[in-house]
Design an enzyme around this catalytic site. Structure first.
Site, PDB file in Angstrom:
ATOM      1  CB  ILE B  47      -1.057   0.045   1.111  1.00 52.74           C
ATOM      2  CG1 ILE B  47      -1.714  -1.128   1.184  1.00 52.74           C
ATOM      3  CG2 ILE B  47      -1.677   1.375   1.339  1.00 52.74           C
ATOM      4  CD1 ILE B  47      -2.690  -1.476   2.432  1.00 52.74           C
ATOM      5  CG  HIS B  49       0.087   3.645   4.219  1.00 54.21           C
ATOM      6  ND1 HIS B  49      -1.170   2.864   4.466  1.00 54.21           N
ATOM      7  CD2 HIS B  49       0.959   2.575   4.331  1.00 54.21           C
ATOM      8  CE1 HIS B  49      -0.777   1.575   5.041  1.00 54.21           C
ATOM      9  NE2 HIS B  49       0.510   1.547   4.888  1.00 54.21           N
ATOM     10  CB  VAL B 172      27.900  -7.162   4.682  1.00 59.16           C
ATOM     11  CG1 VAL B 172      28.917  -6.574   5.361  1.00 59.16           C
ATOM     12  CG2 VAL B 172      27.734  -6.565   3.213  1.00 59.16           C
ATOM     13  NE  ARG B 310       3.435  -4.626  10.687  1.00 57.02           N
ATOM     14  CZ  ARG B 310       2.606  -5.770  10.884  1.00 57.02           C
ATOM     15  NH1 ARG B 310       3.309  -6.717  11.733  1.00 57.02           N
ATOM     16  NH2 ARG B 310       1.440  -5.776  10.491  1.00 57.02           N
ATOM     17  CB  SER B 336       3.705   0.152   8.020  1.00 58.43           C
ATOM     18  OG  SER B 336       2.927   0.739   7.074  1.00 58.43           O
ATOM     19  CB  CYS B 399       1.929 -18.946 -15.474  1.00 57.26           C
ATOM     20  SG  CYS B 399       0.864 -18.592 -14.444  1.00 57.26           S
TER      21      CYS B 399
HETATM   22  C1  LIG Z   1       3.339  -7.341   6.997  1.00 59.54           C
HETATM   23  C2  LIG Z   1       3.733  -6.049   6.353  1.00 59.54           C
HETATM   24  C3  LIG Z   1       2.992  -5.203   5.794  1.00 59.54           C
HETATM   25  C4  LIG Z   1       3.468  -4.023   5.385  1.00 59.54           C
HETATM   26  N1  LIG Z   1       2.588  -3.262   4.784  1.00 59.54           N
HETATM   27  C5  LIG Z   1       3.177  -1.954   4.069  1.00 59.54           C
HETATM   28  C6  LIG Z   1       2.338  -1.225   3.540  1.00 59.54           C
HETATM   29  O1  LIG Z   1       1.059  -1.227   3.084  1.00 59.54           O
HETATM   30  N2  LIG Z   1       2.801   0.168   3.107  1.00 59.54           N
HETATM   31  C7  LIG Z   1       4.059   0.680   3.510  1.00 59.54           C
HETATM   32  O2  LIG Z   1       4.469   1.757   3.240  1.00 59.54           O
HETATM   33  N3  LIG Z   1       4.834  -0.336   4.258  1.00 59.54           N
HETATM   34  C8  LIG Z   1       4.363  -1.520   4.423  1.00 59.54           C
HETATM   35  N4  LIG Z   1       5.089  -2.013   5.397  1.00 59.54           N
HETATM   36  C9  LIG Z   1       6.519  -1.883   5.874  1.00 59.54           C
HETATM   37  C10 LIG Z   1       7.563  -2.178   4.416  1.00 59.54           C
HETATM   38  O3  LIG Z   1       7.338  -3.320   3.947  1.00 59.54           O
HETATM   39  C11 LIG Z   1       8.932  -1.879   5.033  1.00 59.54           C
HETATM   40  O4  LIG Z   1       9.071  -0.353   5.679  1.00 59.54           O
HETATM   41  C12 LIG Z   1       9.964  -1.725   4.065  1.00 59.54           C
HETATM   42  O5  LIG Z   1       9.783  -2.875   3.118  1.00 59.54           O
HETATM   43  C13 LIG Z   1      11.198  -1.504   4.483  1.00 59.54           C
HETATM   44  O6  LIG Z   1      12.327  -1.797   3.357  1.00 59.54           O
HETATM   45  P1  LIG Z   1      13.772  -1.979   3.622  1.00 59.54           P
HETATM   46  O7  LIG Z   1      14.648  -1.981   2.530  1.00 59.54           O
HETATM   47  O8  LIG Z   1      14.371  -1.187   5.083  1.00 59.54           O
HETATM   48  O9  LIG Z   1      13.950  -3.570   4.464  1.00 59.54           O
HETATM   49  P2  LIG Z   1      14.089  -4.825   3.833  1.00 59.54           P
HETATM   50  O10 LIG Z   1      13.144  -5.055   2.446  1.00 59.54           O
HETATM   51  O11 LIG Z   1      14.139  -6.170   4.683  1.00 59.54           O
HETATM   52  O12 LIG Z   1      15.682  -4.896   2.914  1.00 59.54           O
HETATM   53  C14 LIG Z   1      16.726  -5.084   3.722  1.00 59.54           C
HETATM   54  C15 LIG Z   1      17.564  -5.858   2.920  1.00 59.54           C
HETATM   55  O13 LIG Z   1      18.809  -5.963   3.563  1.00 59.54           O
HETATM   56  C16 LIG Z   1      19.525  -7.192   3.252  1.00 59.54           C
HETATM   57  N5  LIG Z   1      20.247  -7.621   4.133  1.00 59.54           N
HETATM   58  C17 LIG Z   1      20.229  -7.784   5.370  1.00 59.54           C
HETATM   59  N6  LIG Z   1      21.407  -8.315   6.118  1.00 59.54           N
HETATM   60  C18 LIG Z   1      22.329  -7.942   5.393  1.00 59.54           C
HETATM   61  C19 LIG Z   1      24.021  -8.289   5.025  1.00 59.54           C
HETATM   62  N7  LIG Z   1      24.558  -8.465   6.308  1.00 59.54           N
HETATM   63  N8  LIG Z   1      24.470  -7.895   3.995  1.00 59.54           N
HETATM   64  C20 LIG Z   1      23.724  -7.705   2.750  1.00 59.54           C
HETATM   65  N9  LIG Z   1      22.421  -7.393   2.650  1.00 59.54           N
HETATM   66  C21 LIG Z   1      21.816  -7.609   3.944  1.00 59.54           C
HETATM   67  C22 LIG Z   1      18.167  -8.094   3.454  1.00 59.54           C
HETATM   68  O14 LIG Z   1      18.499  -9.377   2.741  1.00 59.54           O
HETATM   69  C23 LIG Z   1      17.245  -7.192   2.838  1.00 59.54           C
HETATM   70  O15 LIG Z   1      17.120  -7.661   1.276  1.00 59.54           O
HETATM   71  C24 LIG Z   1       4.654  -3.531   5.725  1.00 59.54           C
HETATM   72  C25 LIG Z   1       5.369  -4.470   6.341  1.00 59.54           C
HETATM   73  C26 LIG Z   1       4.973  -5.533   6.783  1.00 59.54           C
HETATM   74  C27 LIG Z   1       5.980  -6.524   7.519  1.00 59.54           C
END
Ligand SMILES: Cc1cc2nc3c(=O)[nH]c(=O)nc-3n(C[C@H](O)[C@H](O)[C@H](O)COP(=O)(O)OP(=O)(O)OC[C@H]3O[C@@H](n4cnc5c(N)ncnc54)[C@H](O)[C@@H]3O)c2cc1C
Lengths: 420, 481
Positions: B47, B49, B172, B310, B336, B399
């Site tokens: 979403i 938002h 890493v 999260r 989120s 598919c």
């Molecule tokens: C159930 C659910 C529903 C949600 N719904 C929404 C929504 O509708 N709208 C919204 O705006 N937000 C939503 N969120 C929040 C949103 O999904 C997150 O805020 C966002 O995806 C975070 O992105 P990120 O890149 O920080 O994390 P991630 O996508 O987790 O990326 C982090 C990356 O770092 C990598 N990594 C970790 N450790 C290492 C390492 N040592 N070396 C190299 N790589 C590493 C991981 O593999 C991963 O790919 C939701 C979250 C959840 C759980």
């Protein structure tokens, strides 16, 4: 095949599995000229091509064939009947006026027309999602049919230590198949208190290979982050809820699901054909015609059968009626409607005509011994046992049917002992 | 030697990568998984938002609305699906009405456009399948839906085309300071960089700890989601939010951008950062909650389910700042509306870099658009005809549930898909009602042909998740002779 496809056909059969092949032959026998079978796979035969075990044809050919052998009998007849086959082709849409949109690697985008269409798309397997099995999403979880395709068509194995959830026929057959390939099968687990496949498969595939069948049991959790490592199993209570207090774990690297089949009616749904929620397939008349004039249905797209012989029989009939319609013959409408009563899960067709012999397929909900099957208040037939996993085929002659003219006819099963 | 290395290829890392690829910096991204987006960014509600939810005075509040407004253009440039379907936040109890009023005020004062209070009549007219006990709803037309993984793939594709070097399957493991630079070790080689952006999601605190920059800790909060059969497509046409409770936004009804309806998520604090399991209680909670807002939805309609985690920090807000270690930046605790906020978080971080250590000169050659993958299912009959005419692989459906052609799968493989999940999340093959029952072997064939590897080396999502074994891999049981 010529590269230029003809556009107009008398009968187009969608799906070239056992149902489609038999329907096309039925249509030819009834005199239809231009018949086309469309299938999305590289060859016709449908699911039979991956069923390399034997046990097909006992009713239809009175001999025991493997799946591919059974399909080949039909393929040969289709070829000698000069029925056109379009494989590697996918039907995108059918319109109510029977225009058919097809795409194909070889022929591109085709717009075809038919005077009658036979739906014979078959079915697909229910998956983990349908029963929401808790746990992780590792690799090593798949349907039994997919495992069968891997082993029999691709020459690879789904894993080494295999558990099977559901005692559907494909699951039991795969249990034996995997043992023969050198895998271990740690058990077949069935939610119901009875096996959901044919008795002969339980005997030949499980009992003969000492594979335990655990009834009233389910998988309560799938462990393993990358690959299945372990399952938590639990007995279920009478309302099918897992009793987690009595759960136990089992080590394995693969979990196959064999938990039922669903008719593939996406095309039918878009045509807004009337469906029967009990079968998941269209409602059909005694001529296997759906609620949309000119559209017929047969085989597993109509209702899931246990044995291919019945599919062939039913589909041959559907093809004949489709051809009659294409040739301009319209039979008078049906004069009896049929509906399921006590302990009947489903029955097909949904209406009958008293002017000729009628074949009815039905399934019971609960297993019963010494059962009496009643049709209306005039017809009775006794059965030693009836089980949900074995479809019942009935033939009613006009002599019997005449009594029911104009009636809404209820089919029911009762037993002196009650449900066991 | 890189100017900047981004650790983590979630939506945050991918947005950072694209934003930084505008400038003349040597840029790399290290991702632990085999594909980008395979952390939390794959498993969320998708979403964008509406802009009014997050409280003022927080980074969440600052970025929700500004992020929201960037997604329309992004979707056009990066060719992923985006639908402005709007949101209804419903009140079923008298005491909830005040919450709706307050939220409207919060949104209005932030400039969120179009917020409107609807009464029962309007609600019934627009959403006839919702419960008839709804008193009022706050309509927010600015809410939208996307496929978050498609956004990741699009962002990274664009960054790559503008010079990003992407290293997937490169977790890493340790980071060392070497004079003014960092030396970053992975099992497949080490990398040197002047600046590190830590966008490691659930593991951001671990990565920060590697250089002594751990000023926060992350704890996972699980959310389970349930995807429903296409038959229920259109049962609601807006996003449906209940009035939130103290602990959670509640269970939503989400008409996904591809059509199928999804329900969830749950909210459960757990310890294990890799526990993506679903549960009986999760399913029970989701469907019990949904039945109250939309009685026609039942658990029997599920085709698949998943869980996401999260990354919750102590402050409950985003952490976006320089760490005590010079040139090491944390972008962490992105829960989120992290997806929504990602594009502004990226520009915010870049401004921080500009103010501090990095000279940023724009590239002349930067290209905002990517060609994007073809989508047969979305084409008109005329376009389909033309596509098949040009490339017969469009005439081959792989598919059937999601109508995906061989041409699209080949395109995905050419653009980096290496695993079954990689193909699935790029082209939707295997996502439909049969859940890969029919197309899995076909997809495995195509992957194996492309890389000239045996089927037994194809994985679901990286090493250890192989799909099948060869006959000769069988180890005979001890008691077998
Ligand atoms: C159930 C659910 C529903 C949600 N719904 C929404 C929504 O509708 N709208 C919204 O705006 N937000 C939503 N969120 C929040 C949103 O999904 C997150 O805020 C966002 O995806 C975070 O992105 P990120 O890149 O920080 O994390 P991630 O996508 O987790 O990326 C982090 C990356 O770092 C990598 N990594 C970790 N450790 C290492 C390492 N040592 N070396 C190299 N790589 C590493 C991981 O593999 C991963 O790919 C939701 C979250 C959840 C759980």
């Amino acid at each position: 095949m010529k590269n230029q496809m003809r556009k107009n056909y008398s009968v187009i059969v969608v799906g070239g599995g056992p149902a489609g092949l038999a329907a096309a032959l039925g249509a030819r026998q009834a005199g239809a000229e231009r018949i086309l079978i469309i299938d999305r796979e590289v060859e016709t035969g449908g699911i039979l091509n991956q069923c390399i075990h034997s046990g097909f044809g006992l009713h239809y050919f009175k001999e025991e064939l493997t799946g591919p052998e059974y399909a080949e009998r039909f393929n040969q007849q289709v070829r000698s009947d000069k029925i056109t086959i379009l494989t590697d082709s996918y039907v995108l849409n059918i319109t109510p006026d029977l225009k058919i949109e097809v795409i194909s690697k070889k022929h591109g985008y085709l717009n075809l027309r038919a005077k009658a269409v036979v739906l014979a798309m078959g079915c697909r397997e229910r998956t983990r999602g349908a029963i929401r099995t808790p746990g992780f999403r590792p690799s090593g979880v798949m349907t039994a049919g997919l495992a069968q395709k891997m082993v029999n068509m691709k020459g690879v194995l789904p894993g080494q230590r295999v558990a099977i959830l559901g005692s559907g026929d494909i699951g039991m057959i795969m249990a034996r198949r995997l043992i023969l390939e050198g895998c271990q099968v740690v058990g077949v687990f069935e939610l119901h208190p009875f096996s959901s496949g044919l008795t002969r498969n339980k005997v030949q595939c499980l009992d003969d290979f000492d594979i335990p069948l655990h009834l009233s049991t389910t998988v309560a959790f799938i462990h393993g982050r990358k690959r299945v490592e372990r399952l938590t199993l639990a007995p279920v209570t009478t309302d099918y809820k897992p009793d987690l207090k009595q759960s136990w774990d089992i080590q394995c690297d693969t979990l196959l699901f064999s938990i039922g089949l669903i008719p593939e009616n996406e095309l039918s749904a878009r045509l807004r054909i009337k469906m029967d929620p009990a079968t998941g397939g269209p409602q059909v008349s005694s001529t296997m015609e759906t609620s949309l004039p000119g559209v017929f249905a047969c085989g597993n797209v109509l209702h899931v059968h246990d044995i291919v012989d019945f599919v062939s029989e039913e589909s041959h009939r559907a093809g004949r009626y489709a051809a009659e319609l294409a040739l301009g013959m319209r039979r008078p409408g049906d004069n009896i409607t049929l509906y399921p009563g006590e302990n009947i899960a489903s029955c097909t067709p949904h209406s009958l005509s008293s002017d000729r012999e009628q074949t009815i397929y039905l399934r019971v909900k609960q297993p019963v011994k010494d059962a009496t099957l009643k049709i209306g208040n005039r017809y009775e037939q006794k059965f030693r046992t009836l089980v949900p996993s074995e479809m019942v085929k009935l033939s009613l002659p006009p002599k019997v049917l005449n009594h029911f003219f104009g009636e809404q006819l209820r089919i029911e099963v009762s037993s002196e002992e009650g449900a066991q | 030697m890189y100017d900047v290395i981004i650790v983590g290829g979630g939506i945050i890392g991918c947005a950072l990568a694209r934003e930084l690829s505008r400038y003349n910096v040597r840029l790399a991204l290290l991702e632990k998984e085999v594909e980008v987006g395979f952390g939390t960014s794959k498993t969320n509600s998708g979403i964008i938002h509406a802009g009014h939810h997050s409280p003022p005075g927080t980074l969440k509040g600052q970025f929700e609305w500004s992020g929201n407004q960037l997604w329309g253009d992004l979707a056009k440039e990066l060719k992923f699906g985006f639908k402005h379907i709007g949101e209804l936040l419903i009140a079923q109890k008298r005491e909830d009405l005040q919450y709706l009023e307050n939220l409207k005020k919060q949104g209005d004062s932030r400039g969120v456009t179009g917020l409107e209070m609807w009464g029962p009549k309007r609600i019934q007219k627009e959403e006839p399948n919702l419960s008839h006990t709804i008193l009022k709803a706050l309509h927010a037309p600015t809410a939208a839906v996307i496929n978050p993984y498609e956004a990741c793939f699009g962002l990274i594709e664009c960054a790559k085309q503008n010079g990003l070097e992407l290293f997937c399957d490169h977790p890493v493991q340790s980071i060392k300071r070497e004079r003014d630079n960092f030396s970053i070790a992975t099992p497949r080689g080490s990398f040197r960089a002047r600046i590190i952006l830590n966008a490691a999601g659930l593991f951001a605190d671990h990565v920060a700890a590697m250089v002594g920059a751990k000023t926060f800790s992350i704890s996972p909060r699980k959310g389970e989601e349930y995807l429903l059969d296409r038959r229920l497509q259109g049962i609601v046409t807006h996003l449906i939010f209940p009035t939130p409770t103290a602990t959670s936004k509640g269970v939503l009804i989400i008409p996904t951008v591809d059509g199928p309806t999804m329900v969830g998520p749950t909210a459960e604090d757990i310890d294990d950062r890799e526990d993506l399991s679903t549960s009986y209680s999760g399913a029970a909670d989701v469907f019990a909650a949904v039945r109250k807002t939309c009685p026609a939805i039942s658990e029997r309609d599920t085709i698949t389910e998943f869980a996401g985690l999260r990354a919750v920090s102590e402050s409950n807000d985003f952490i976006i700042k320089r760490s005590p270690v010079k040139n090491f930046y944390n972008i962490a605790g992105i829960q989120s509306p992290g997806l929504t906020a990602a594009p502004v978080i990226a520009t915010y971080v870049i401004n921080m870099l500009r103010d501090n250590d990095l000279s940023l000169v724009k590239k002349q050659t930067w290209k905002a658009d990517i060609d994007g993958p073809p989508r047969f299912a979305a084409m008109s009959p005329k376009d389909r005809k033309a596509a098949i005419h040009k490339d017969s692989a469009f005439g081959q459906i792989v598919c059937r549930c999601e109508l995906v052609t061989e041409a699209e799968v080949l395109y995905a493989i050419k653009h980096g898909a290496r695993t079954l999940d990689g193909v699935k999340f790029r082209v939707r093959a295997g996502m439909g009602r049969c859940q890969g029952g029919f197309c899995t072997t076909r997809l495995m064939d195509l992957l194996a042909q492309a890389d000239e590897i045996p089927l037994s080396e194809i994985t679901k999502r990286g090493k250890g998740s192989e799909i099948c074994i060869q006959r000769h891999d069988i180890i005979p049981k001890k008691d077998d002779r």
